[in-house]
Scaffold this active site. Sequence first.
Site, PDB file in Angstrom:
ATOM      1  N   TYR A 148       0.833  -1.204   0.000  1.00  0.00           N
ATOM      2  CA  TYR A 148       0.000   0.000   0.000  1.00  0.00           C
ATOM      3  C   TYR A 148       0.868   1.255   0.000  1.00  0.00           C
ATOM      4  O   TYR A 148       1.895   1.291   0.677  1.00  0.00           O
ATOM      5  CB  TYR A 148      -0.865   0.044   1.263  1.00  0.00           C
ATOM      6  CG  TYR A 148      -1.837  -1.098   1.421  1.00  0.00           C
ATOM      7  CD1 TYR A 148      -1.424  -2.321   1.934  1.00  0.00           C
ATOM      8  CD2 TYR A 148      -3.177  -0.949   1.095  1.00  0.00           C
ATOM      9  CE1 TYR A 148      -2.318  -3.364   2.089  1.00  0.00           C
ATOM     10  CE2 TYR A 148      -4.075  -1.994   1.258  1.00  0.00           C
ATOM     11  CZ  TYR A 148      -3.640  -3.201   1.752  1.00  0.00           C
ATOM     12  OH  TYR A 148      -4.527  -4.224   1.915  1.00  0.00           O
ATOM     13  N   HIS A 205      -5.868   2.271  -1.216  1.00  0.00           N
ATOM     14  CA  HIS A 205      -5.881   0.970  -1.886  1.00  0.00           C
ATOM     15  C   HIS A 205      -4.456   0.491  -2.101  1.00  0.00           C
ATOM     16  O   HIS A 205      -3.546   1.300  -2.252  1.00  0.00           O
ATOM     17  CB  HIS A 205      -6.566   1.093  -3.247  1.00  0.00           C
ATOM     18  CG  HIS A 205      -8.041   1.273  -3.155  1.00  0.00           C
ATOM     19  ND1 HIS A 205      -8.885   0.283  -2.727  1.00  0.00           N
ATOM     20  CD2 HIS A 205      -8.826   2.335  -3.433  1.00  0.00           C
ATOM     21  CE1 HIS A 205     -10.120   0.719  -2.749  1.00  0.00           C
ATOM     22  NE2 HIS A 205     -10.125   1.966  -3.162  1.00  0.00           N
ATOM     23  N   LYS A 257      -4.419  -3.442  -9.645  1.00  0.00           N
ATOM     24  CA  LYS A 257      -3.124  -3.564  -8.998  1.00  0.00           C
ATOM     25  C   LYS A 257      -2.128  -4.024 -10.039  1.00  0.00           C
ATOM     26  O   LYS A 257      -2.490  -4.715 -10.975  1.00  0.00           O
ATOM     27  CB  LYS A 257      -3.149  -4.646  -7.908  1.00  0.00           C
ATOM     28  CG  LYS A 257      -4.037  -4.373  -6.754  1.00  0.00           C
ATOM     29  CD  LYS A 257      -3.895  -5.507  -5.751  1.00  0.00           C
ATOM     30  CE  LYS A 257      -5.155  -5.721  -4.961  1.00  0.00           C
ATOM     31  NZ  LYS A 257      -5.810  -4.518  -4.501  1.00  0.00           N
TER      32      LYS A 257
END
Lengths: 405, 134, 461, 325
Positions: free
Chosen positions: D260, D268, D300
């Site tokens: 993170y 997020h 991601k």
Amino acid sequence: MSLITPNTRARGGGGAQKGGVRRYEHNKIYAHPLPLLFVEPPPSRIGSVLGLLGLSLTRIENPHCEGVFDPTTRSVWVTRPDDALILWRRGFFGKGDLSRSEPSWLARQTNIRASGGKQLTSEEVTARRRAERRQFKLDRAAAIAAVAEEAEEIFATEGRVIAPALSGPAIPSAATWRPSQSAAAAEAEAAEDEGRDGPLEDEAPLVDVEHLQLTLQEAFFLLWNLDCLTVLDPQQTHAMSLKEIWLTFQSAELPPTIPAPPNPFDTLQFDNPFLINYAVYHHYRSLGWVVKSGIKFCVDYLLYKRGPVFTHAELALVVCPVYEDPADQQSSSIALQNATPFTWSWLSTINRVNSQVQKTLILVYVTIPARSRVPLDVLRSPACLGHYSVREVIVRRFIPARMRD
Amino acid sequence: MESHPSFPVLSPFIAKYPRSSSSLFQAYNDIVYAQQWVDVEVLDLPSCSRGAIKGKKRGTEETLFAVPCSLSETLNFAWLQDAFAQLRPQNVTETITDAKTTRSSPPSLYLAITSQDASIVYYKLSQGIVKPSV
Amino acid sequence: MDDSLEKPSSLFPKTPLTDEAPEDDEQLSDEEDGGLDWTKLLPPSARPIIPRRGEKEFEPRSGGGTNLQLHVLDRSRLAMFDTLRATRTISSKAVSYAVWHPDISRSHVTVARGIHFSNMGHSAPRSVQGEDGTSKMQRRLELLPEEAIYLIERGSVFCWKKSDLEFGELPGLSDVSGTPMTVQQAFSEMIGKEDLTIEKFQVYAYLKRLGYVVTRTDPPDSYYPIPPNLSVSKTTPIMQRIKTLFASWMSTLVQAVAPAFNWWKPVSLSHWLHHDKKYLSLFQSMRFIPSGHSTLPTIQSNVTTPYRIFYNVYKPSTPFKKSAPPPPDFQLVVVNARTAPMPSLQELSDLFDILPEAPLPTPRQRRPPTCAANNAPATPPTRETPARIASSPLAEKSLVRRMFPWLFFATPPAPPMPARRPNPFMALKSGKKIVIVAAVDSSNTSFFRFSQGEFTEWPMV
Amino acid sequence: MSSDTLPIPLRVSNKTAYVWDVDDIATIRSQHRLCGVLTGTLPHLSQQNVFLGVPLILFPEEAALLVDIGAAVLVDDPAAYKQPTVPQLERWSAEQQESVNTQATYNETKVAKENQSGRAISEEALRKRKEREERKRTQAAAKAAAEALEGGTSADALFAPTEPQLQTPSVSDPTSSSAEGSKKSNLPYTIVIPASSSSLEWYDASDCTYATIESARKAGIWDYPATLSERARCGVFKDLWKQGYFMGGGIKFGGEYLVYPGDPLRYHSHFAASVLESPLASLHPMEIVAHGRLGTATKKAHLLCGWDDDKQEVSYLSVEWAGFG
């Protein structure tokens, strides 16, 4: 070669009625699950009498397709357009080497040249959708940043806290965003225009460079069970015999040994990936599934009920070879993938990837005969396949909160 | 294979690196005919025992690199770093003296992963910690 | 929209959070850890605007974040810490008491109050010293380590640790049964006892918080009640014998005919026979790769396995009687994900061997036809009835049959009770025998369900 | 992290590092940027798994890191519980009593206020009632225990057959019984079940506290990191942490960690990170496919973290879907 057929999955295209028409067409085009056809004779009295006796005049029509074994890509190339069409339409065998499924490269190029070509191939639809998606994300990010900036301003001047929002009236959502005014669409079009212009300038005539590529498993399934495929040797001098193919396909999967052993049988081994994959492929084909590659979803195969044009695949297969005798694994020259149990992290990953696209993960365990049990000699013929066995374990996440009643 | 239009370009690499020839062939054809990159060249990556592909997307200026590999191979982290080290924007095929300096190696490359049914997927590998694009 | 900047207190809202926790677990466990909005737990008065769950930002602005970002973060952290500070309090009229006996790894419940004991704890006879100095056997309620920790940490039980100190004479300590224990001490001393690991405790507590009843599969002592004949399964001895007889008879038969199977030409369609000239027969004639879980050859397996069923799990809705527990709804293995990879085929097979068959999934809506043409039983088909296994040619497919299906064409295996056939996809995805594995990686638990697939029983053609 | 702050005691039992004091949890999170995992049932919110409470369990990497930087020490928790002395127990008991009395006084005033009639109860009557209740309590407790046994094989005929009803109303309890002669009504009062042991007078970790991994290892209470793969995890974890990232467990997202850019409470994760324990550790192309694919759906990227144990160095490669093909 015009293999182009409307894409079922093109989003936003047509309502229920159109879908119905499409399904009707598909049912016609893809009516046969295998390349062999059973041709009914016209009804006759003799036919019905024979029918009573359990006999029939139905003719089996074998299309006798032809392909060339290519050792470099370890595959069989079908270059005759008619054969490619038959193999694709009757059982969805093979894949265009420049396309996502059936060979459509030439059609795409023609489409680009014929400016204003309305009918998009699935590849083109995908490209456009991706461009739109990208633009949507950019728009949304910009809107979020603007709202955050505003919140910052209010906090600095008035001391009020407005939680930074990721959604709200000012921020486009996937449901409301429309690509019409976006720059991306224009950009995509511009790129397409350019694509159209390019080839027109040099006037080069379009030559189809695409072929239908069969995996060794597909090819062997077609020629061994159905006898509907002839495979030529790489130099295309002769049609390979079944025995020749059996040995060649096995050795194609093994690392090349230099110099080649004097006796080709010496290289045979039970954990040859061709044999393991074939056992799996054959098993599911024989049960009526259409078996396609699953690389996009990090699995080995996807199972389709009737075929990719009808439905999404709901089942994703991971082939896990299991040595009956762990000693064979130790002594093997092949480092078979998935032959040892996964870490939980890996299992979670592939399961998550597949559940994101509504697929159920199936671990397909194939046992590899122990050398102490089965003599290597059986590898000289397909009889060895009777010594492998296939079984499934279904993996799903278990969600206790959802199972309470 | 020999009659394929790509064969003349690829044959030296196919001969030199038989084990990676399948993925090079598939990746090269996909990039030239399906992705339609322009100014495509094949580069030699001796430390990875294969040819790599250099080119540009149509209408763009950035030079891109694709390193083919097949699904059945086993790679490692050092292998990927070597690939970066050996890819240079300029004349890559000339002798590499300081392969370890990453100064001139590209910030990212595309790993072109092929399977035997001629499927191909591309993943972008970037050196260092590069946060996801929006 | 105004942030009152009121300091959040540790009081809890009387909101229905307790009953109706946001338990969308799918989303939840997809949610990254720590991504919770603790400000939600603040009492309404202290509640500023509450961002929707999951509304986190992409990243802090350089330098650790803007003033606003830092402010919002501080508020979230404060809310979290304040919630954590809440003490375990219980009314003197509701509390239960127990005494932890490390020597036997049990906590003896001396005062039992509340509904928990209807499905926790079990009775064990222990010898006690009577007042006259003689010892006699007396039944008492005892808790396993996980039961005790769970009840202590949820604030329902006050636990003493057995002590040899003489307290009786001391003013003010007459009723003290030992030394008082904290939750910390319970974790410290009770985990590691009676096969309980931290992973197993975490899974236990997770399920208990959801209302499940959780018991040990292997009884930790002889007084521990377990469900009746749980580890039966497989087939009855009679069925076994019939199967063996049938198989040996068939193999003799096959040996006589087998040479006819030509492995170089496995499929030969007669040009004359009617039933051959259909895709169905064509596909059937190709089904000769041995398959299914009954065909598993002996795999030389290795050493010890962490894959043993540890917990029996009952849904909150399942009627549960502590002294006579019913068959569990799920059976669960707990492993440490850092040390144990997923189970091997052999480990799975060993688990499946002792598990009962799950009933076929029932079709969502469609009810079975009221009158079936065949004399099918009126109850929906469950796989538990051995009769069906025996009578169904599909289910009882010997290896021989799988290898040489062409032998069996005289009796084409008509799918049993076609009208009742559930959606094959449901059957395929649900599988026959089911085991749940909880893999715990440093407190992150993933639950997976492994089940026996039976694709051979559900062909697409 | 000024030097005058005391190192945080990490309570180790069964080779797991726990944090029980909320102030320590706050320091670890706010100052040291480590999250751990809250794993205990929150009192009064005990029927859900979304919000959990103490203890905080640290990843072994986190514990090792905190000890490495001198921010924490490892305490052999089971060894810290000494046998309490009688005076210690008396003091403990007196404290409990005081709390009960305080509550009783408070409640009585409240009751008195509510009961406008103000009917006083004589001390004598109070005492008598207390005795009555005492007897009742003993009986009820025995009965409740018997019922809770619920149908143990009735070979033992000491108790009558059980009844399903378990909620025996009981008016007193062992701690209250010691309130002999106190001004206490029979109103219920609140009992506190303490979470942390640090307040116990007989909890003394001075002889079982270890300031280094090595000393804790010698004492047999801790052995992380022990293997190459554990060293690799520690090395990668520390390197990312030094760069300012927060880490959470990544097993559900195909890695060892989620990474993170700030506190996971607010941000997020940008990456799922997987640790490759050596430059030559095998990596299958399918892993790149899976990681890249998973990332596209979850916004991601994937981070391949290559650990070099000889150089004690990490190199990173970020993986994303290419956007074509």
